[in-house]
Scaffold this motif. Structure first.
Motif, PDB file in Angstrom:
ATOM      1  N   PRO A 112      -0.715  30.000   2.400  1.00 34.93           N
ATOM      2  CA  PRO A 112      -0.409  28.974   3.406  1.00 34.93           C
ATOM      3  C   PRO A 112       1.033  28.977   3.889  1.00 34.93           C
ATOM      4  N   GLY A 113       1.986  29.368   3.051  1.00 41.72           N
ATOM      5  CA  GLY A 113       3.382  29.351   3.451  1.00 41.72           C
ATOM      6  C   GLY A 113       3.826  30.591   4.191  1.00 41.72           C
ATOM      7  N   THR A 114       2.917  31.546   4.412  1.00 38.64           N
ATOM      8  CA  THR A 114       3.271  32.825   5.027  1.00 38.64           C
ATOM      9  C   THR A 114       2.907  32.841   6.509  1.00 38.64           C
ATOM     10  N   PRO A 115       3.875  33.097   7.410  1.00 39.05           N
ATOM     11  CA  PRO A 115       3.533  33.250   8.828  1.00 39.05           C
ATOM     12  C   PRO A 115       2.647  34.473   9.037  1.00 39.05           C
ATOM     13  N   LEU A 116       1.635  34.313   9.865  1.00 33.38           N
ATOM     14  CA  LEU A 116       0.698  35.396  10.161  1.00 33.38           C
ATOM     15  C   LEU A 116       0.740  35.725  11.649  1.00 33.38           C
ATOM     16  N   PRO A 117       0.457  36.972  12.017  1.00 31.85           N
ATOM     17  CA  PRO A 117       0.259  37.262  13.438  1.00 31.85           C
ATOM     18  C   PRO A 117      -1.065  36.639  13.889  1.00 31.85           C
ATOM     19  N   LEU A 118      -0.997  35.713  14.835  1.00 34.14           N
ATOM     20  CA  LEU A 118      -2.184  34.969  15.249  1.00 34.14           C
ATOM     21  C   LEU A 118      -2.388  35.070  16.760  1.00 34.14           C
ATOM     22  N   GLU A 119      -3.657  34.990  17.132  1.00 36.22           N
ATOM     23  CA  GLU A 119      -4.027  34.853  18.538  1.00 36.22           C
ATOM     24  C   GLU A 119      -5.055  33.738  18.625  1.00 36.22           C
ATOM     25  N   SER A 173       2.919  32.615  13.010  1.00 37.93           N
ATOM     26  CA  SER A 173       3.005  31.203  12.624  1.00 37.93           C
ATOM     27  C   SER A 173       2.216  30.974  11.351  1.00 37.93           C
ATOM     28  N   ARG A 174       2.632  29.963  10.582  1.00 41.93           N
ATOM     29  CA  ARG A 174       1.760  29.497   9.506  1.00 41.93           C
ATOM     30  C   ARG A 174       0.491  28.939  10.146  1.00 41.93           C
ATOM     31  N   LEU A 175      -0.647  29.196   9.536  1.00 44.86           N
ATOM     32  CA  LEU A 175      -1.899  28.730  10.111  1.00 44.86           C
ATOM     33  C   LEU A 175      -1.928  27.205  10.197  1.00 44.86           C
TER      34      LEU A 175
END
Length: 502
Positions: A112-119, A173-175
């Motif tokens: 949860p604390g990790t930013p992910l590449p999101l679309e 972003s973090r989810l």
């Protein structure tokens, strides 16, 4: 209406852990207005997409509306609600992904604390302000925004553009943050909500806006639209943002909605009583520490309201109080903290508002409270300007951010009731320091629309000294919050101790 969430982090199927929805299953969640379905169109190591499909039942939607609804009459039956993203989708998202929004993942606590590449994609979104408004709202949050106006009818281009956009957001972003951005900004773009906007919507906005709303250049527009342009609520929210600053409610989890309230205010209150039962009354330091260890959130400075509550609790322990009454207890935050501390064997809570007491009972889970804890608690309605024998018999009384809500002409009655008749050994009074208000960039006027006044440090000292002298108490003064060398602390606290010689 449809929302898709895609990531390309390896392994991409970690998205299933974060959303708490297995990629191999199709899951349905009943809403009062239809059915929300979560499924995965693709789920591979390189790329994973989760889809939230909301199938709105028009008949159920109409039945949940009252005559006060903004689209009452024919538009109840002919509208865009089943087809375009709106507050309906925001409520479904809050329900279906509630744990993801809170930033919790027991199975993989580091995620949860990790930013992910999101679309994030929304094919049809009502946007009163067009693509430019979508960019103004999402770009300051770090999103790359692709917002395309949709034509009224592709077969008749001469009819021009509709008020709908196809929206795609890309970024790291973090989810939990991404979901909270959508939860707040979907109804803001639509500039409408399908349910009655009650005062507790301010709390939901503050919680969901933790860490980003205060610094947003469009926070005024976001606040007004989210709160249905109800100026009193918007003013309250902006004042709270100004007071809390970057510390805005970090100790609280994002708001959870299970069912939307109806358009009828009374029915809305009843619905909210059911839905908020899952909200904790108090988030303790231990809870915050556990979340930090789980990687759910970075450590941030404590909000002023949390520091104020902790200062009161620490002072009560220092004074050796074992029975405490919270006068003007509101929704029971301090009462909950007192009950969570075993040393306080007797806890009372009084408020003039029956609604506040109802909410307090719900948040404290009074109906499910263990008998041993329930026996320590007394909640009752009353007014601080009338003598009441139920106020007596406590070691200490607390007036936390209460006196400024009393008309100056009635303060003498409050003094007589608390210090003259109840006469606890100790009285703790906290109140805003108006001198500090200049440090709140966006605050104009008093900190809350219901404040009758706010005192300078000299004015508070004069009042407290006069009350102490009149009723046989000694008083000491303590700051709450970081003390500014020029204007003092944001909150001032007076600690009254009964002179045993009186």
């Amino acid at each position: 209406m449809l929302l898709t969430i895609t990531t390309t982090v390896r392994p991409a199927t970690d998205l299933g852990f974060l959303l708490h929805k297995h990629p191999g299953r199709v899951q349905e969640f009943r809403q009062s207005f239809g059915t929300a379905t979560v499924f995965y169109p693709e789920a591979g190591e390189e790329r994973c997409t989760a889809a939230l499909l909301l199938d709105v039942d028009p008949v159920a939607l109409v039945r949940s509306r009252g005559k006060g609804s903004p689209d009452f009459s024919l538009s109840q039956y002919v509208n865009d609600r089943p087809y375009a993203a709106s507050s309906l989708l925001a409520v479904a998202l809050a329900d279906v992904f509630r744990t993801a929004r809170a930033g919790r993942c027991t199975a993989r606590p580091e995620l949860p604390g990790t930013p992910l590449p999101l679309e994030l994609r929304l094919p049809a979104l009502p946007c009163r302000g067009g693509p430019d408004l979508a960019r103004r709202l999402f770009e300051p949050l770090g999103w790359e925004v692709d917002a395309q106006a949709l034509p009224l009818d592709e077969a008749f281009p001469e009819w021009g553009q509709s008020r709908y956009v196809g929206l795609t957001l890309r970024g790291a972003s973090r989810l939990a943050d991404a979901l909270n951005h959508l939860y707040v900004l979907l109804p803001v773009l639509d500039d409408a909500k399908h349910y009655w906007i009650a005062p507790d919507e301010v709390d939901k906005l503050i919680r969901a806006g933790t860490g980003w709303l205060h610094g947003h250049p469009e926070r005024g527009l976001i606040t007004r639209r989210y709160l249905g342009r109800r100026h009193s609520l918007a003013r309250t929210a902006l004042a709270r943002l100004a007071e809390l600053g970057d510390e805005t409610e970090e100790q609280l989890e994002p708001a959870v909605e299970e069912e939307p309230p109806t358009e009828d205010p009374a029915a809305g209150e009843a619905a909210e009583e059911e839905t908020a039962a899952d909200e904790p009354a108090v988030t303790t330091q231990a809870d915050a520490g556990a979340e930090a260890e789980a990687g759910a959130a970075e450590v941030r400075p404590k909000a002023l309201n949390v520091r104020r509550r902790e200062a009161v609790l620490a002072k009560l322990a220092e004074l050796g109080a074992v029975s405490v009454i919270d006068l003007g207890c509101g929704q029971g935050e301090l009462v909950g903290a007192l009950l969570a501390t075993p040393r306080f064997a007797k806890v009372g809570g009084m408020d003039v508002s029956s609604m506040a007491l109802t909410v307090a009972a719900r948040k404290l889970r009074l109906d499910r409270m263990p008998d041993s804890r329930r026996a320590r608690l007394t909640l009752f309605q009353g007014a601080l300007t009338y003598t009441d024998k139920r106020l007596s018999g406590y070691d200490a009384a607390v007036l936390m951010e209460v006196v400024e809500h009393v008309d100056p002409s009635r303060l003498e009655a409050l003094e007589r009731v608390v210090f003259g008749h109840a006469r606890p050994a100790h009285v703790l009074v906290t109140t805003p320091n108006i001198e500090y208000n200049v440090r709140y960039e966006f605050l104009t006027g008093l900190r809350h629309p219901d404040h009758r006044f706010e005192w300078t440090r000299a004015e508070f000292t004069a009042w407290a000294s006069r009350v102490a002298g009149r009723h046989g108490y000694r008083v000491a003064y303590e700051p709450v919050g970081d003390e500014d060398p020029e204007v003092g602390p944001p909150t001032q606290m007076g600690v009254f101790t009964l002179d045993q010689r009186s």
